[in-house]
Scaffold this motif. Structure first.
Motif, PDB file in Angstrom:
ATOM      1  N   ARG A 252       0.830  -1.204   0.000  1.00 11.08           N
ATOM      2  CA  ARG A 252       0.000   0.000   0.000  1.00 11.08           C
ATOM      3  C   ARG A 252       0.869   1.262   0.000  1.00 11.08           C
ATOM      4  O   ARG A 252       0.605   2.213  -0.727  1.00 11.08           O
ATOM      5  CB  ARG A 252      -0.930  -0.010   1.222  1.00 11.08           C
ATOM      6  CG  ARG A 252      -1.920   1.121   1.261  1.00 11.08           C
ATOM      7  CD  ARG A 252      -2.919   1.008   2.411  1.00 11.08           C
ATOM      8  NE  ARG A 252      -2.330   0.646   3.692  1.00 11.08           N
ATOM      9  CZ  ARG A 252      -2.505  -0.538   4.307  1.00 11.08           C
ATOM     10  NH1 ARG A 252      -3.249  -1.477   3.767  1.00 11.08           N
ATOM     11  NH2 ARG A 252      -1.948  -0.776   5.471  1.00 11.08           N
ATOM     12  N   ASN A 253       1.952   1.256   0.782  1.00 10.82           N
ATOM     13  CA  ASN A 253       2.802   2.436   0.894  1.00 10.82           C
ATOM     14  C   ASN A 253       3.807   2.583  -0.242  1.00 10.82           C
ATOM     15  O   ASN A 253       4.147   3.705  -0.617  1.00 10.82           O
ATOM     16  CB  ASN A 253       3.551   2.416   2.228  1.00 10.82           C
ATOM     17  CG  ASN A 253       2.630   2.593   3.404  1.00 10.82           C
ATOM     18  OD1 ASN A 253       1.614   3.271   3.314  1.00 10.82           O
ATOM     19  ND2 ASN A 253       2.953   1.967   4.512  1.00 10.82           N
ATOM     20  N   TYR A 254       4.332   1.467  -0.760  1.00 16.11           N
ATOM     21  CA  TYR A 254       5.433   1.545  -1.728  1.00 16.11           C
ATOM     22  C   TYR A 254       5.163   0.760  -3.010  1.00 16.11           C
ATOM     23  O   TYR A 254       6.077   0.537  -3.802  1.00 16.11           O
ATOM     24  CB  TYR A 254       6.721   1.016  -1.082  1.00 16.11           C
ATOM     25  CG  TYR A 254       7.010   1.687   0.235  1.00 16.11           C
ATOM     26  CD1 TYR A 254       7.408   3.012   0.288  1.00 16.11           C
ATOM     27  CD2 TYR A 254       6.842   1.008   1.441  1.00 16.11           C
ATOM     28  CE1 TYR A 254       7.636   3.643   1.493  1.00 16.11           C
ATOM     29  CE2 TYR A 254       7.091   1.624   2.653  1.00 16.11           C
ATOM     30  CZ  TYR A 254       7.478   2.944   2.673  1.00 16.11           C
ATOM     31  OH  TYR A 254       7.711   3.571   3.864  1.00 16.11           O
ATOM     32  N   GLY A 255       3.930   0.345  -3.230  1.00 13.86           N
ATOM     33  CA  GLY A 255       3.593  -0.494  -4.373  1.00 13.86           C
ATOM     34  C   GLY A 255       3.975   0.082  -5.722  1.00 13.86           C
ATOM     35  O   GLY A 255       4.298  -0.655  -6.647  1.00 13.86           O
ATOM     36  N   ASP A 256       3.969   1.412  -5.840  1.00 13.30           N
ATOM     37  CA  ASP A 256       4.329   2.023  -7.115  1.00 13.30           C
ATOM     38  C   ASP A 256       5.819   1.877  -7.423  1.00 13.30           C
ATOM     39  O   ASP A 256       6.241   2.057  -8.557  1.00 13.30           O
ATOM     40  CB  ASP A 256       3.923   3.497  -7.135  1.00 13.30           C
ATOM     41  CG  ASP A 256       4.567   4.318  -6.028  1.00 13.30           C
ATOM     42  OD1 ASP A 256       4.831   3.761  -4.937  1.00 13.30           O
ATOM     43  OD2 ASP A 256       4.803   5.522  -6.247  1.00 13.30           O
ATOM     44  N   ARG A 257       6.630   1.513  -6.437  1.00 10.60           N
ATOM     45  CA  ARG A 257       8.071   1.339  -6.637  1.00 10.60           C
ATOM     46  C   ARG A 257       8.503  -0.123  -6.534  1.00 10.60           C
ATOM     47  O   ARG A 257       9.673  -0.429  -6.681  1.00 10.60           O
ATOM     48  CB  ARG A 257       8.827   2.171  -5.605  1.00 10.60           C
ATOM     49  CG  ARG A 257       8.586   3.661  -5.803  1.00 10.60           C
ATOM     50  CD  ARG A 257       9.313   4.454  -4.751  1.00 10.60           C
ATOM     51  NE  ARG A 257       8.772   5.789  -4.690  1.00 10.60           N
ATOM     52  CZ  ARG A 257       8.046   6.261  -3.688  1.00 10.60           C
ATOM     53  NH1 ARG A 257       7.782   5.517  -2.654  1.00 10.60           N
ATOM     54  NH2 ARG A 257       7.600   7.490  -3.706  1.00 10.60           N
ATOM     55  N   ILE A 258       7.551  -1.011  -6.248  1.00  9.06           N
ATOM     56  CA  ILE A 258       7.856  -2.441  -6.112  1.00  9.06           C
ATOM     57  C   ILE A 258       7.531  -3.146  -7.422  1.00  9.06           C
ATOM     58  O   ILE A 258       6.424  -3.022  -7.948  1.00  9.06           O
ATOM     59  CB  ILE A 258       7.050  -3.066  -4.953  1.00  9.06           C
ATOM     60  CG1 ILE A 258       7.477  -2.455  -3.620  1.00  9.06           C
ATOM     61  CG2 ILE A 258       7.234  -4.577  -4.939  1.00  9.06           C
ATOM     62  CD1 ILE A 258       6.633  -2.891  -2.436  1.00  9.06           C
ATOM     63  N   ILE A 259       8.495  -3.905  -7.934  1.00 11.90           N
ATOM     64  CA  ILE A 259       8.283  -4.674  -9.155  1.00 11.90           C
ATOM     65  C   ILE A 259       7.641  -6.020  -8.806  1.00 11.90           C
ATOM     66  O   ILE A 259       6.622  -6.386  -9.364  1.00 11.90           O
ATOM     67  CB  ILE A 259       9.618  -4.900  -9.899  1.00 11.90           C
ATOM     68  CG1 ILE A 259      10.206  -3.551 -10.313  1.00 11.90           C
ATOM     69  CG2 ILE A 259       9.420  -5.816 -11.097  1.00 11.90           C
ATOM     70  CD1 ILE A 259      11.630  -3.623 -10.803  1.00 11.90           C
ATOM     71  N   ASN A 260       8.257  -6.753  -7.879  1.00 10.76           N
ATOM     72  CA  ASN A 260       7.765  -8.068  -7.463  1.00 10.76           C
ATOM     73  C   ASN A 260       8.149  -8.345  -6.021  1.00 10.76           C
ATOM     74  O   ASN A 260       9.155  -7.819  -5.528  1.00 10.76           O
ATOM     75  CB  ASN A 260       8.379  -9.186  -8.318  1.00 10.76           C
ATOM     76  CG  ASN A 260       7.673  -9.370  -9.628  1.00 10.76           C
ATOM     77  OD1 ASN A 260       6.448  -9.439  -9.662  1.00 10.76           O
ATOM     78  ND2 ASN A 260       8.429  -9.457 -10.703  1.00 10.76           N
ATOM     79  N   VAL A 261       7.363  -9.193  -5.383  1.00 10.86           N
ATOM     80  CA  VAL A 261       7.681  -9.697  -4.053  1.00 10.86           C
ATOM     81  C   VAL A 261       7.659 -11.218  -4.143  1.00 10.86           C
ATOM     82  O   VAL A 261       6.648 -11.803  -4.524  1.00 10.86           O
ATOM     83  CB  VAL A 261       6.657  -9.219  -2.997  1.00 10.86           C
ATOM     84  CG1 VAL A 261       7.014  -9.774  -1.625  1.00 10.86           C
ATOM     85  CG2 VAL A 261       6.581  -7.701  -2.953  1.00 10.86           C
ATOM     86  N   HIS A 262       8.785 -11.843  -3.829  1.00 11.16           N
ATOM     87  CA  HIS A 262       8.893 -13.302  -3.841  1.00 11.16           C
ATOM     88  C   HIS A 262       9.030 -13.779  -2.398  1.00 11.16           C
ATOM     89  O   HIS A 262       9.913 -13.310  -1.670  1.00 11.16           O
ATOM     90  CB  HIS A 262      10.115 -13.761  -4.642  1.00 11.16           C
ATOM     91  CG  HIS A 262      10.094 -13.307  -6.061  1.00 11.16           C
ATOM     92  ND1 HIS A 262       9.337 -13.934  -7.016  1.00 11.16           N
ATOM     93  CD2 HIS A 262      10.715 -12.279  -6.676  1.00 11.16           C
ATOM     94  CE1 HIS A 262       9.504 -13.311  -8.163  1.00 11.16           C
ATOM     95  NE2 HIS A 262      10.334 -12.296  -7.994  1.00 11.16           N
ATOM     96  N   VAL A 263       8.166 -14.688  -1.994  1.00 12.66           N
ATOM     97  CA  VAL A 263       8.193 -15.249  -0.643  1.00 12.66           C
ATOM     98  C   VAL A 263       8.483 -16.743  -0.769  1.00 12.66           C
ATOM     99  O   VAL A 263       7.796 -17.450  -1.501  1.00 12.66           O
ATOM    100  CB  VAL A 263       6.846 -15.031   0.081  1.00 12.66           C
ATOM    101  CG1 VAL A 263       6.891 -15.615   1.485  1.00 12.66           C
ATOM    102  CG2 VAL A 263       6.477 -13.559   0.112  1.00 12.66           C
TER     103      VAL A 263
END
Length: 108
Positions: free
Chosen positions: A28-39
């Motif tokens: 929500r806070n940084y989604g515009d700068r995040i490409i992907n999140v891998h868990v």
């Protein structure tokens, strides 16, 4: 945007939902700068128990180094909680550092 994988067990819908909910503040806070999140979730010791529940998170950021956070706990949900919280903090610090560096005048 969020890719959840596991090793040595299947990811349940509850695990997936829990992980996504814990990552929501960061997205929500940084989604515009995040490409992907891998868990990546794993159980290192299987049924033997111990501090074997492992969570590893890679956050790929635009024009910035990837943030990598990992944690091991006896409880997988605790490992996910700790990892997600630390990932959000690391992403926030990376963003703040980038803003600070971009504001400094170029040295001659």
């Amino acid at each position: 945007m969020i890719d959840i994988q596991s090793q040595n067990f299947s990811v349940t819908e509850a695990m997936k939902t829990h992980t996504e909910e814990k990552l929501q503040p960061m997205i929500r806070n940084y989604g515009d700068r995040i490409i992907n999140v891998h868990v990546h979730l794993s159980d290192e010791n299987g049924p033997k128990g111990g501090e074997a529940q492992h969570c590893l998170i890679h956050v790929e950021l635009q024009k910035m180094p990837t943030v990598v956070i990992e944690d091991s706990e006896e409880n997988l949900y605790a490992a996910i909680d700790n990892c997600c919280h630390r990932a959000e903090r690391a992403v926030r610090k990376a963003m703040e550092k980038k803003q600070t560096l971009s504001r400094k005048p170029a040295e001659i």
